[in-house]
Every structure is written in structure tokens, then in C-alpha cells.
Design a protein around this motif. Sequence first.
Motif, PDB file in Angstrom:
ATOM      1  N   ARG A 270      -4.172 -36.135  19.744  1.00 49.21           N
ATOM      2  CA  ARG A 270      -3.327 -36.968  18.903  1.00 49.21           C
ATOM      3  C   ARG A 270      -2.049 -37.327  19.651  1.00 49.21           C
ATOM      4  NH1 ARG A 270      -4.659 -38.332  13.343  1.00 49.21           N
ATOM      5  NH2 ARG A 270      -6.815 -37.613  13.170  1.00 49.21           N
ATOM      6  N   ASP A 271      -1.624 -38.585  19.531  1.00 52.12           N
ATOM      7  CA  ASP A 271      -0.350 -39.019  20.103  1.00 52.12           C
ATOM      8  C   ASP A 271       0.764 -38.777  19.089  1.00 52.12           C
ATOM      9  OD1 ASP A 271      -1.584 -39.855  22.427  1.00 52.12           O
ATOM     10  OD2 ASP A 271      -1.804 -41.930  21.748  1.00 52.12           O
ATOM     11  N   VAL A 272       1.889 -38.285  19.576  1.00 48.40           N
ATOM     12  CA  VAL A 272       3.066 -38.073  18.741  1.00 48.40           C
ATOM     13  C   VAL A 272       4.215 -38.863  19.354  1.00 48.40           C
ATOM     14  CG1 VAL A 272       4.633 -36.395  17.719  1.00 48.40           C
ATOM     15  CG2 VAL A 272       2.255 -35.751  18.159  1.00 48.40           C
ATOM     16  N   ASP A 273       4.650 -39.909  18.667  1.00 48.20           N
ATOM     17  CA  ASP A 273       5.724 -40.766  19.163  1.00 48.20           C
ATOM     18  C   ASP A 273       7.077 -40.116  18.858  1.00 48.20           C
ATOM     19  OD1 ASP A 273       7.378 -42.750  20.030  1.00 48.20           O
ATOM     20  OD2 ASP A 273       6.671 -44.284  18.613  1.00 48.20           O
ATOM     21  N   LEU A 274       7.792 -39.756  19.913  1.00 47.24           N
ATOM     22  CA  LEU A 274       9.094 -39.106  19.757  1.00 47.24           C
ATOM     23  C   LEU A 274      10.256 -40.066  19.977  1.00 47.24           C
ATOM     24  CD1 LEU A 274       8.437 -35.703  21.582  1.00 47.24           C
ATOM     25  CD2 LEU A 274       8.227 -36.235  19.150  1.00 47.24           C
ATOM     26  N   ALA A 275       9.979 -41.359  19.914  1.00 48.24           N
ATOM     27  CA  ALA A 275      11.050 -42.352  20.101  1.00 48.24           C
ATOM     28  C   ALA A 275      12.164 -42.117  19.095  1.00 48.24           C
ATOM     29  CB  ALA A 275      10.492 -43.762  19.951  1.00 48.24           C
ATOM     30  N   GLY A 276      13.402 -42.037  19.574  1.00 49.52           N
ATOM     31  CA  GLY A 276      14.547 -41.845  18.710  1.00 49.52           C
ATOM     32  C   GLY A 276      14.844 -40.406  18.351  1.00 49.52           C
ATOM     33  N   VAL A 277      13.966 -39.475  18.712  1.00 47.16           N
ATOM     34  CA  VAL A 277      14.186 -38.061  18.412  1.00 47.16           C
ATOM     35  C   VAL A 277      15.290 -37.520  19.321  1.00 47.16           C
ATOM     36  CG1 VAL A 277      13.165 -35.760  18.562  1.00 47.16           C
ATOM     37  CG2 VAL A 277      11.878 -37.640  17.530  1.00 47.16           C
ATOM     38  N   SER A 278      16.264 -36.851  18.725  1.00 50.62           N
ATOM     39  CA  SER A 278      17.401 -36.382  19.515  1.00 50.62           C
ATOM     40  C   SER A 278      17.766 -34.926  19.247  1.00 50.62           C
ATOM     41  CB  SER A 278      18.628 -37.256  19.249  1.00 50.62           C
ATOM     42  OG  SER A 278      18.952 -37.245  17.859  1.00 50.62           O
ATOM     43  N   SER A 279      17.054 -34.263  18.330  1.00 52.11           N
ATOM     44  CA  SER A 279      17.366 -32.868  18.026  1.00 52.11           C
ATOM     45  C   SER A 279      16.092 -32.053  17.926  1.00 52.11           C
ATOM     46  CB  SER A 279      18.145 -32.764  16.706  1.00 52.11           C
ATOM     47  OG  SER A 279      17.305 -33.087  15.608  1.00 52.11           O
ATOM     48  N   LEU A 307     -11.889 -25.049  11.795  1.00 48.50           N
ATOM     49  CA  LEU A 307     -10.753 -25.075  12.721  1.00 48.50           C
ATOM     50  C   LEU A 307     -10.621 -26.465  13.314  1.00 48.50           C
ATOM     51  CD1 LEU A 307      -8.528 -23.676  14.449  1.00 48.50           C
ATOM     52  CD2 LEU A 307     -10.314 -23.226  16.152  1.00 48.50           C
ATOM     53  N   LEU A 308      -9.411 -27.020  13.230  1.00 47.11           N
ATOM     54  CA  LEU A 308      -9.080 -28.273  13.895  1.00 47.11           C
ATOM     55  C   LEU A 308      -8.150 -27.926  15.052  1.00 47.11           C
ATOM     56  CD1 LEU A 308      -8.896 -31.347  14.199  1.00 47.11           C
ATOM     57  CD2 LEU A 308      -7.076 -31.322  12.472  1.00 47.11           C
ATOM     58  N   SER A 309      -8.673 -27.980  16.265  1.00 50.30           N
ATOM     59  CA  SER A 309      -7.914 -27.643  17.457  1.00 50.30           C
ATOM     60  C   SER A 309      -7.289 -28.907  18.026  1.00 50.30           C
ATOM     61  CB  SER A 309      -8.822 -26.979  18.499  1.00 50.30           C
ATOM     62  OG  SER A 309      -8.101 -26.599  19.640  1.00 50.30           O
ATOM     63  N   LEU A 310      -5.952 -28.963  18.026  1.00 49.45           N
ATOM     64  CA  LEU A 310      -5.244 -30.182  18.382  1.00 49.45           C
ATOM     65  C   LEU A 310      -4.598 -30.099  19.754  1.00 49.45           C
ATOM     66  CD1 LEU A 310      -3.408 -30.874  15.005  1.00 49.45           C
ATOM     67  CD2 LEU A 310      -5.284 -32.222  15.969  1.00 49.45           C
ATOM     68  N   ARG A 311      -4.737 -31.189  20.510  1.00 53.45           N
ATOM     69  CA  ARG A 311      -3.987 -31.376  21.737  1.00 53.45           C
ATOM     70  C   ARG A 311      -3.099 -32.599  21.531  1.00 53.45           C
ATOM     71  NH1 ARG A 311      -7.077 -29.335  27.137  1.00 53.45           N
ATOM     72  NH2 ARG A 311      -7.148 -27.161  26.436  1.00 53.45           N
ATOM     73  N   LEU A 312      -1.799 -32.365  21.557  1.00 55.00           N
ATOM     74  CA  LEU A 312      -0.837 -33.404  21.237  1.00 55.00           C
ATOM     75  C   LEU A 312      -0.270 -34.026  22.505  1.00 55.00           C
ATOM     76  CD1 LEU A 312       1.122 -31.638  18.346  1.00 55.00           C
ATOM     77  CD2 LEU A 312      -0.933 -33.065  18.204  1.00 55.00           C
ATOM     78  N   ASN A 313      -0.317 -35.350  22.553  1.00 61.51           N
ATOM     79  CA  ASN A 313       0.288 -36.104  23.646  1.00 61.51           C
ATOM     80  C   ASN A 313       1.635 -36.632  23.164  1.00 61.51           C
ATOM     81  OD1 ASN A 313      -2.136 -35.893  25.273  1.00 61.51           O
ATOM     82  ND2 ASN A 313      -3.027 -37.416  23.916  1.00 61.51           N
ATOM     83  N   LEU A 314       2.708 -36.080  23.705  1.00 58.45           N
ATOM     84  CA  LEU A 314       4.055 -36.434  23.282  1.00 58.45           C
ATOM     85  C   LEU A 314       4.504 -37.670  24.048  1.00 58.45           C
ATOM     86  CD1 LEU A 314       5.510 -32.799  23.313  1.00 58.45           C
ATOM     87  CD2 LEU A 314       4.310 -33.990  21.464  1.00 58.45           C
ATOM     88  N   THR A 315       4.795 -38.751  23.335  1.00 60.60           N
ATOM     89  CA  THR A 315       5.109 -40.034  23.961  1.00 60.60           C
ATOM     90  C   THR A 315       6.450 -40.561  23.455  1.00 60.60           C
ATOM     91  OG1 THR A 315       4.002 -41.342  22.245  1.00 60.60           O
ATOM     92  CG2 THR A 315       2.636 -40.543  24.072  1.00 60.60           C
ATOM     93  N   GLY A 316       6.873 -41.703  24.003  1.00 56.09           N
ATOM     94  CA  GLY A 316       8.084 -42.371  23.545  1.00 56.09           C
ATOM     95  C   GLY A 316       9.306 -42.013  24.365  1.00 56.09           C
ATOM     96  N   ARG A 351       4.458 -36.636  27.771  1.00 55.55           N
ATOM     97  CA  ARG A 351       4.363 -37.980  28.337  1.00 55.55           C
ATOM     98  C   ARG A 351       5.543 -38.835  27.871  1.00 55.55           C
ATOM     99  NH1 ARG A 351      -2.186 -38.825  27.368  1.00 55.55           N
ATOM    100  NH2 ARG A 351      -2.842 -37.299  28.930  1.00 55.55           N
ATOM    101  N   THR A 352       6.609 -38.160  27.468  1.00 55.69           N
ATOM    102  CA  THR A 352       7.800 -38.886  27.034  1.00 55.69           C
ATOM    103  C   THR A 352       8.554 -39.446  28.231  1.00 55.69           C
ATOM    104  OG1 THR A 352       9.184 -36.893  27.095  1.00 55.69           O
ATOM    105  CG2 THR A 352       8.054 -37.399  25.024  1.00 55.69           C
ATOM    106  N   ARG A 353       9.509 -40.323  27.917  1.00 63.83           N
ATOM    107  CA  ARG A 353      10.351 -40.904  28.956  1.00 63.83           C
ATOM    108  C   ARG A 353      11.814 -40.766  28.542  1.00 63.83           C
ATOM    109  NH1 ARG A 353       7.293 -46.507  30.774  1.00 63.83           N
ATOM    110  NH2 ARG A 353       5.402 -45.495  31.571  1.00 63.83           N
ATOM    111  N   PRO A 354      12.686 -40.631  29.505  1.00 61.37           N
ATOM    112  CA  PRO A 354      14.114 -40.570  29.170  1.00 61.37           C
ATOM    113  C   PRO A 354      14.603 -41.935  28.682  1.00 61.37           C
ATOM    114  CG  PRO A 354      13.825 -40.645  31.544  1.00 61.37           C
ATOM    115  CD  PRO A 354      12.449 -40.496  30.960  1.00 61.37           C
ATOM    116  N   GLY A 437       7.261 -39.567  38.130  1.00 63.77           N
ATOM    117  CA  GLY A 437       8.468 -40.285  38.523  1.00 63.77           C
ATOM    118  C   GLY A 437       9.509 -40.313  37.420  1.00 63.77           C
ATOM    119  N   TRP A 438       9.068 -40.527  36.191  1.00 68.65           N
ATOM    120  CA  TRP A 438       9.986 -40.518  35.062  1.00 68.65           C
ATOM    121  C   TRP A 438      10.626 -39.141  34.877  1.00 68.65           C
ATOM    122  CZ3 TRP A 438      12.330 -44.169  32.435  1.00 68.65           C
ATOM    123  CH2 TRP A 438      11.788 -45.458  32.413  1.00 68.65           C
ATOM    124  N   GLN A 439       9.808 -38.101  35.027  1.00 68.20           N
ATOM    125  CA  GLN A 439      10.360 -36.746  34.892  1.00 68.20           C
ATOM    126  C   GLN A 439      11.383 -36.457  35.995  1.00 68.20           C
ATOM    127  OE1 GLN A 439       9.621 -34.730  32.232  1.00 68.20           O
ATOM    128  NE2 GLN A 439       8.494 -36.537  31.520  1.00 68.20           N
TER     129      GLN A 439
END
Length: 455
Positions: A270-279, A307-316, A351-354, A437-439
Motif C-alpha cells: 500500500r502507498d501512503v502519501d505523506l505530503a504535508g506531514v510535518s510531525s 492476517l493481512l500482512s502490509l508493506r507500506l510504501n511511504l511517498t510524497g 520513498r518520500t522526498r524532502p 539521490g533524494w535521500q
Amino acid sequence: IRQIGYCSDDLSEDNMSVRLLVTGDIHIGRRPTRVPDANLAERASAAKMWNKIVDRAIDERVDAVLLSGDIVDHENRYYEATGPFEKGIVRLADARIQTCAVAGNHDWDVFPRILRQLNPQLFHFLGRGGRWEEAFLEREGRRILRIVGWSFPDQYVLRSPLEDLPARSDAALPTVGLLHADVDASGSKFCPVRLSELQATGLAFWVLGHIHKPQHYTSKSGPHVLNPGSPQALAPDEPGPHGPWLVEIEGARLVDCRQLPLSLVRYEDRDVDLAGVSSDDDFDTRVYAAMLTALEAVAGGGQQAELLSLRLNLTGSTTLCGRIGSLAPKREGWERPWAGVTARIDKCTNRTRPTIDLATRSQQNDLLGVLARTLVALERNEVDDSVAGLLDDATARLQEVRRASAYRGLDGAYRDPSSEDPVPTQEDARKVLVAQGWQLLEALRAQVPEREETL
């Protein structure tokens, strides 16, 4: 030619509908990975799934069960598989349900040994020695279905056996093909076949094995081709619902083809969009919401998953980008039960970006500017000589790691050990370089806070 006899008391001669339960890649001897509950792992074993398949075939009163190879796992061959498998075949026969099977790359040398323990009138192994064989289902003295099958004669098969597929002996009789093969995988060592060739055979239906993820190829002019996948999901790279398939054929027409989602474990990305997350609180809120959304979809979907085994892709783009590496691992292992299903976060991938204006940064004549310009070129796939050299070097290193003997023993933890991962390409290397490169850009920026106002 070997004939399978079948007689039904409750169906008339006029009704030529044939009901089949089809599956493959059971891998009796294995259990699903990344399951922390030992009791669930045992109940979700491949052997237990085979028992459930037999139960469902009897409940559905099917005409036959078709098995498309790799029924026995290569690491747990003869002794662990024979008992459960034989008991299931006997139970099917007692219910007047015949079983047809072909061998795959895992059990090509196991079936001949298992056959010594089974009554040949109960279980029908087709295609031994790499030669096509045909068998027939009968109802009240009339043939209602032809089944043609081909089995692996060795661990590796480099050519397609479709060249040797025999002509139909009765053009009016619907035929189902049973084969363990790798579809549209040029150069595969595991019986490469082309989908177009399968659909040009004129058969009513094809049942394949080898790929653990279910795949149903439809066609308006040719036969449908079904790879039922592994009935019990066994690893994170086997996402989505799993289970045997119920197939109904009437004449040469496919009437029904549906999955019975019996797998107790379900893996999802599952993708999790973290755009705008600051805390940290915002981060937890987004992650928890994604877990709950996935859980509700599975728990309300009429499946048997526990059981639902989740792998989360953190994006944004987020100001937390540089801290995700320390935040995410602490959320791995989070669990949330609901309606008989427990969602569990198995892994988080960053997989987030600054929050950096890459175009502005790329105009600066410093180390960060050089890195930013390289990222711009990589993202746009505008490769100059310097970037081309970087890509070539990264591609070579990825391929070197893939060939490393130290990692070969880990294959079985997540995938079919005999299936090879694709050779990393330059495109794979480009994606890796962009992510890294982003990291790196965020890490370097954190070391020069006095220039933050230029971003």
C-alpha cells in the motif's frame, strides 16, 4: 490415450455442463512467511490448504480436480507430501471425483514415486516423460470433456511443448489443456510459452501453473488462459486474494471462472502519501489510516483471511523525509484487529522526498547544486556523458549483487527458489539512483543550515 471414467446419477445426458476445481503451485511442505503467530502459520500451511481444496471440491460436487504442477515443494519432497496428498486423493475418489495433474519444475521427479502409493484409478498423472497425454471424463457412458496434459521431464525446460501438442481426436468434444509453464517469458528455463500460441490452439480452456500470482487472460476469439496461482499465499511477493478456482464449461463455452478466496494470509503493498506531514503525530495518523483502509477492504470482502500482512510504501514530499528512516521501523509490527482479520505492518519503505525546490537548487554552483542537476537529469531521463557513466556503473553493481552466491539461500524466503529474478536493467538502476539521490540531497542539506534560506 488413457480414459477417465465418470458417472453421475443426478445429471441428465442433455446437461453437458462440466464443473472443475482447478489449482496449482500448492507446494505441500511449505508455510507462509512473515507470519508471527506460529499457530496461524501451521493452519495456513500448504498441507492444510490442500485439505481445504478437497473439502471445497466435495462441497461443490465438481466433476474433477485439475492440478497444474508444483503440488509438492522441492525442499520437502517425498515424505512430507505423500501422506496428506494421498489422503486427499482418496477422499476425492470416495466422493466420485477424479483428479488429473501434471508435474512442474519442483515435483517433476516426485510424482512417479507418489504414484506407487496411489490407486491409478483414483489419480491420473498426465504427460510423463515430456510427452502429451490425453484423458477423458465420461458421464452416463458419454464423453463430456477431453483433458490434455504435459509434465516437466526435468528441472529445466528450455523450449515450448506446444509444438508437439496433438491434434484433437474429436473436434466436437471440448478440450482443457493442463500445463506448467512460463507465459511470455522469453529465455525462461521453465517451459516458456507464448500467450498468443495458447489462444490459437482451439482448446476450450487452459489451466497453467508456475507463477504464484493468479492471472486470468481473457480472449474474445480464443480460449481463456488461467494461471490459478498458489492457493495459499506464501510470501509478500504474492499479493492479493488467493485460492483455488471454480470453472464451469458448457460445450466449448466458458460459463463460469471464479476464484474461491480461501487463503488465511493475505499480503498487500500500500502507498501512503505523506505530503504535508510535518510531525510525528501526523505521520502516525497517515500510517494508521492506510492500515485501517486496507483492513476494511479485506475484512468486508467475503474472504477467509485472518492476517493481512502490509508493506507500506511511504511517498510524497515531507519535512520528515530525513527522519523517516528512524520513524518507520518503530511502526513495523503495529497490529489492528477488526471483523476477524488482523492487519499487521510488516515493513515500511521510505520513498518520500524532502521539500526542496529541485529546479532552484540545481542552479547553484556547489555540491548540492551538482547533485540536484544530476537528479534532474535522472528524473527526466536526459542522460549526458557523466550521468551515462553513473548509470552504467550502478547497473553493473546491481547485476553483481544479483549474482552473489551469498544471497542465493534467501530466495526461498520470498519467492519460488527455482524462479530467477529479472536481470537488473539500466532503468532499474536509474530508479535506485533517483531514490538514493533524494535521500543524499536531504542529508547534505541538513549539514548546511546556514543556506536554508536559498531553497
